[in-house]
Design a protein around this motif. Structure first.
Motif, mmCIF file in Angstrom:
data_model
loop_
_atom_site.group_PDB
_atom_site.id
_atom_site.type_symbol
_atom_site.label_atom_id
_atom_site.label_comp_id
_atom_site.label_asym_id
_atom_site.label_seq_id
_atom_site.Cartn_x
_atom_site.Cartn_y
_atom_site.Cartn_z
ATOM 1 N N GLU A 1 1.982 -5.487 -2.403
ATOM 2 C CA GLU A 1 1.419 -6.291 -0.782
ATOM 3 C C GLU A 1 0.108 -6.809 -1.300
ATOM 4 O O GLU A 1 -0.831 -6.590 -2.237
ATOM 5 N N CYS B 1 4.278 -9.347 0.931
ATOM 6 C CA CYS B 1 4.962 -8.302 0.244
ATOM 7 C C CYS B 1 5.949 -8.958 -0.640
ATOM 8 O O CYS B 1 7.186 -9.526 -0.134
ATOM 9 N N HIS C 1 1.593 -0.471 4.443
ATOM 10 C CA HIS C 1 2.574 -0.434 3.270
ATOM 11 C C HIS C 1 3.828 -1.308 3.703
ATOM 12 O O HIS C 1 4.165 -1.269 4.560
ATOM 13 N N TRP D 1 8.525 1.811 -2.011
ATOM 14 C CA TRP D 1 7.304 1.510 -1.302
ATOM 15 C C TRP D 1 6.205 0.855 -2.175
ATOM 16 O O TRP D 1 6.119 0.884 -3.424
ATOM 17 N N GLN E 1 2.082 -0.053 -2.796
ATOM 18 C CA GLN E 1 0.746 0.876 -3.057
ATOM 19 C C GLN E 1 -0.026 0.453 -1.695
ATOM 20 O O GLN E 1 -0.681 1.307 -1.331
ATOM 21 N N GLY E 2 0.165 -0.530 -0.784
ATOM 22 C CA GLY E 2 -0.606 -0.541 0.234
ATOM 23 C C GLY E 2 -1.481 -1.632 0.177
ATOM 24 O O GLY E 2 -2.250 -1.871 -0.745
#
Length: 124
Positions: free
Chosen positions: A6, A22, A95, A114, A116-117
């Protein structure tokens, strides 16, 4: 394996806009549906928006409808979250996540991979 990275977070005043990105790499055929979740300090992770990769069908949380837009660019293997009219309550780590089944689930446990944000902070 699928990797998600991201970017695009930052500090913005209330009423402002940000666009999150993303980038998806690896086994991209596993990314049938993608979503953005967010987690504020002391709160559970919550669904924000999701998109079905093949059709572009979307789904939004009630709290962001009319303000946020999720989209994808097939050529760039990238999903975006355009966030307009931001509010202080939108402050969170955002995320992106992906799942191999095409239904747009709203539960975090439904997603396999997922990122890492990226931090989004909205000041009042």
């Amino acid at each position: 394996q699928v990797q998600l990275v991201e970017s695009g977070g930052g500090l913005v005043q209330a009423g402002g806009s940000l666009r999150l990105s993303c980038v998806v790499s690896g086994r991209t055929f596993s990314r049938a549906a993608m979503a953005w979740f967010r987690q504020a300090p002391g709160k559970e992770r919550e669904f924000v928006a999701g998109i079905r990769w093949s059709t572009g069908d979307t789904r939004y949380a009630e709290s962001v409808k009319g303000r946020f837009t999720i989209s994808r660019d097939n050529a760039k293997n990238t999903v975006y979250l355009q966030m307009n009219n931001l509010k202080p309550e939108d402050t969170a780590i955002y995320h992106c996540a992906t799942k191999s089944l095409s239904s747009i689930g709203t539960m975090s446990w439904d997603y396999n991979y997922w990122g890492q944000g990226t931090q989004v902070t909205v000041s009042s």
